[in-house]
Write an enzyme that holds these catalytic residues in place. Structure first.
Site, PDB file in Angstrom:
ATOM      1  N   ASP A  32       0.893  -1.071  -0.015  1.00 16.36           N
ATOM      2  CA  ASP A  32      -0.108   0.046   0.090  1.00 16.36           C
ATOM      3  C   ASP A  32       0.862   1.362   0.033  1.00 16.36           C
ATOM      4  O   ASP A  32       1.480   1.507   1.024  1.00 16.36           O
ATOM      5  CB  ASP A  32      -0.560   0.034   1.159  1.00 16.36           C
ATOM      6  CG  ASP A  32      -1.763   1.123   1.352  1.00 16.36           C
ATOM      7  OD1 ASP A  32      -1.834   1.827   0.442  1.00 16.36           O
ATOM      8  OD2 ASP A  32      -2.447   1.603   2.325  1.00 16.36           O
ATOM      9  N   HIS A  80      21.036   5.712  -5.611  1.00 17.15           N
ATOM     10  CA  HIS A  80      22.132   6.662  -6.119  1.00 17.15           C
ATOM     11  C   HIS A  80      21.248   7.718  -7.124  1.00 17.15           C
ATOM     12  O   HIS A  80      20.308   6.907  -7.814  1.00 17.15           O
ATOM     13  CB  HIS A  80      23.000   5.888  -7.150  1.00 17.15           C
ATOM     14  CG  HIS A  80      23.808   4.652  -6.189  1.00 17.15           C
ATOM     15  ND1 HIS A  80      24.547   5.249  -5.274  1.00 17.15           N
ATOM     16  CD2 HIS A  80      23.374   3.534  -5.711  1.00 17.15           C
ATOM     17  CE1 HIS A  80      25.079   4.100  -4.693  1.00 17.15           C
ATOM     18  NE2 HIS A  80      24.283   3.055  -5.019  1.00 17.15           N
ATOM     19  N   GLU A 126      10.644  16.568 -20.747  1.00 13.74           N
ATOM     20  CA  GLU A 126       9.757  15.933 -21.442  1.00 13.74           C
ATOM     21  C   GLU A 126       8.990  17.009 -22.235  1.00 13.74           C
ATOM     22  O   GLU A 126       8.818  16.716 -23.346  1.00 13.74           O
ATOM     23  CB  GLU A 126       8.876  15.191 -20.593  1.00 13.74           C
ATOM     24  CG  GLU A 126       7.796  14.301 -21.094  1.00 13.74           C
ATOM     25  CD  GLU A 126       6.787  14.950 -21.428  1.00 13.74           C
ATOM     26  OE1 GLU A 126       6.488  16.043 -21.154  1.00 13.74           O
ATOM     27  OE2 GLU A 126       5.718  14.122 -22.260  1.00 13.74           O
ATOM     28  N   ASP A 155       2.727   9.250 -15.935  1.00  7.86           N
ATOM     29  CA  ASP A 155       2.889  10.602 -16.514  1.00  7.86           C
ATOM     30  C   ASP A 155       1.336  10.992 -16.568  1.00  7.86           C
ATOM     31  O   ASP A 155       0.429  10.572 -17.140  1.00  7.86           O
ATOM     32  CB  ASP A 155       3.408  10.935 -17.833  1.00  7.86           C
ATOM     33  CG  ASP A 155       3.507  12.213 -18.307  1.00  7.86           C
ATOM     34  OD1 ASP A 155       3.017  13.154 -17.471  1.00  7.86           O
ATOM     35  OD2 ASP A 155       4.183  12.541 -19.383  1.00  7.86           O
ATOM     36  N   ASP A 259      -4.107   7.661  -5.343  1.00  6.01           N
ATOM     37  CA  ASP A 259      -4.063   6.649  -4.499  1.00  6.01           C
ATOM     38  C   ASP A 259      -4.101   5.293  -5.199  1.00  6.01           C
ATOM     39  O   ASP A 259      -3.374   4.233  -5.233  1.00  6.01           O
ATOM     40  CB  ASP A 259      -5.028   6.530  -3.282  1.00  6.01           C
ATOM     41  CG  ASP A 259      -4.489   5.813  -2.228  1.00  6.01           C
ATOM     42  OD1 ASP A 259      -3.462   5.083  -2.164  1.00  6.01           O
ATOM     43  OD2 ASP A 259      -5.396   5.285  -1.430  1.00  6.01           O
ATOM     44  N   ASP A 263      -0.562   2.719  -5.921  1.00  9.78           N
ATOM     45  CA  ASP A 263      -0.730   1.470  -5.520  1.00  9.78           C
ATOM     46  C   ASP A 263      -0.449   0.367  -6.779  1.00  9.78           C
ATOM     47  O   ASP A 263       0.314  -0.627  -6.680  1.00  9.78           O
ATOM     48  CB  ASP A 263      -2.072   0.909  -4.942  1.00  9.78           C
ATOM     49  CG  ASP A 263      -1.996   1.598  -3.229  1.00  9.78           C
ATOM     50  OD1 ASP A 263      -1.071   2.298  -2.989  1.00  9.78           O
ATOM     51  OD2 ASP A 263      -3.207   1.756  -3.021  1.00  9.78           O
TER      52      ASP A 263
HETATM   53  N1  PHE Z   1       2.934  14.748 -20.769  1.00  9.12           N
HETATM   54  C1  PHE Z   1       2.267  14.557 -21.944  1.00  9.12           C
HETATM   55  C2  PHE Z   1       2.320  15.870 -22.453  1.00  9.12           C
HETATM   56  O1  PHE Z   1       2.845  16.854 -21.679  1.00  9.12           O
HETATM   57  C3  PHE Z   1       0.865  14.538 -21.531  1.00  9.12           C
HETATM   58  C4  PHE Z   1       0.661  12.666 -21.823  1.00  9.12           C
HETATM   59  C5  PHE Z   1       0.908  11.888 -20.533  1.00  9.12           C
HETATM   60  C6  PHE Z   1       0.231  12.249 -22.810  1.00  9.12           C
HETATM   61  C7  PHE Z   1       0.951  10.519 -20.682  1.00  9.12           C
HETATM   62  C8  PHE Z   1      -0.201  10.719 -22.939  1.00  9.12           C
HETATM   63  C9  PHE Z   1       0.257   9.980 -21.763  1.00  9.12           C
HETATM   64  O2  PHE Z   1       1.866  16.333 -23.446  1.00  9.12           O
HETATM   65 ZN    ZN Z   2       3.506  16.924 -19.580  1.00  5.84          ZN
HETATM   66 CA    CA Z   3      -2.268   3.657  -1.210  1.00  4.35          CA
END
Ligand code: PHE
Ligand code: ZN
Ligand code: CA
Length: 280
Positions: A32, A80, A126, A155, A259, A263
């Site tokens: 958890d 690390h 990103e 993401d 949450d 998990d």
């Molecule tokens: N991080 C992506 C973006 O900023 C958004 C995204 C996340 C799209 C996960 C698809 C899957 O454009």
């Molecule tokens: Zn993004």
């Molecule tokens: Ca949890």
């Protein structure tokens, strides 16, 4: 010796430890992962943004402060780390970063000996075109690349009007996406497959033929009424109305979604660190 690699946006951290050969029949029960702790990491990302001109964008002071803070947390667990960064927002992608961080801390605290090597990655830039993750894979020696069995990507996992999407671009290559679906199903959460078309860091790994999988709570797309019926929330509204906007703050989160998602991260880490890749 295999490498199992796993990520949110932000930095590169290696939490090594090589496996012992032999059979470990069953993985330990899924953990958890604490949503309270994960939310505290997000509070920290919010304060960092607030204290640094309102963002944590790559190359700006809020980025370095985020990196330093993640590094300090990870150093304290004996891991690390190198080269940290962060996305600009709290859901995108403070959420994945905080969830990965908390899972890394929980894994380290558990004191298990993983069968497979595990790396936690926090990619930078990103938003500028997957710069950090591409840099990383381009600079991996070929022998290292070949050892990577799986890359998991997290993401945007706490969108305020959440969906539960799973993706992987190499469905023939691994069962990780199915494992994610099975986990959510067991939690009574329905999932949908989505083709995210290279919109996140897994794309850098996929381009090398490495199996990838991930979860996503949705961004600018509109939630349909069928989706609202199974997931709750508001039909006709974006999953994240603050996607890439200044309102992607600490208020822009659904903690229930967070949450469930953390998990699921914990579950995947616990099973894949113990998976016997030599068996087949
Ligand atoms: N991080 C992506 C973006 O900023 C958004 C995204 C996340 C799209 C996960 C698809 C899957 O454009
Ligand atoms: Zn993004
Ligand atoms: Ca949890």
């Amino acid at each position: 010796m295999r490498t199992f690699l796993y990520s949110g946006l932000g930095t590169v951290l290696v939490a090594g430890a090589v496996f012992a050969p032999g059979n470990i029949a069953t993985a330990a029960a899924s953990p958890d992962i604490s949503v309270t702790n994960t939310k505290a990491h997000l509070d920290q990302f919010q304060s960092i943004a607030t204290g640094n001109g309102g963002n944590r964008a790559a190359g700006r002071p809020g980025y370095k402060a985020s990196a330093d803070w993640v590094k300090a947390k990870l150093d304290a667990a004996g891991s690390h780390l190198d080269s940290v960064s962060a996305g600009p927002g709290i859901n995108d992608n403070g959420s994945g970063s905080a969830g990965v961080l908390e899972t890394a801390l929980a894994y380290a605290a558990g004191g298990q000996t993983p069968r497979n090597r595990l790396r936690f990655g926090f990619w930078g830039a990103e938003e500028l075109g997957l710069v950090g993750s591409r840099y990383y894979v381009n600079n991996l020696p070929a022998a290292e690349r070949d050892r990577i069995e799986l890359y998991l990507n997290f993401d945007m996992i706490a969108s305020p009007n959440p969906g539960y999407f799973v993706y992987d671009d190499n469905p023939a290559g691994n069962g990780a996406r199915d494992d994610l679906v099975a986990y959510f199903t067991q939690q009574n959460v329905q999932t949908e497959f989505i083709d995210v078309q290279g919109r996140s860091d897994h794309a850098a790994f996929r381009s090398l033929g490495i199996p990838t999988a991930g979860t996503f709570a949705g961004a600018e797309e509109t939630k349909t009424s069928a989706q609202a019926a199974k997931w709750g929330g508001t039909a006709g509204q974006a999953f994240d109305r603050c996607y890439q906007r200044s309102c992607d703050t600490i208020s822009n989160l659904d903690l229930t979604s967070l949450d469930h998602q953390i998990d699921a991260i914990g579950h995947m880490i616990w099973i894949y660190t113990q998976k016997d890749y030599t068996a087949n």
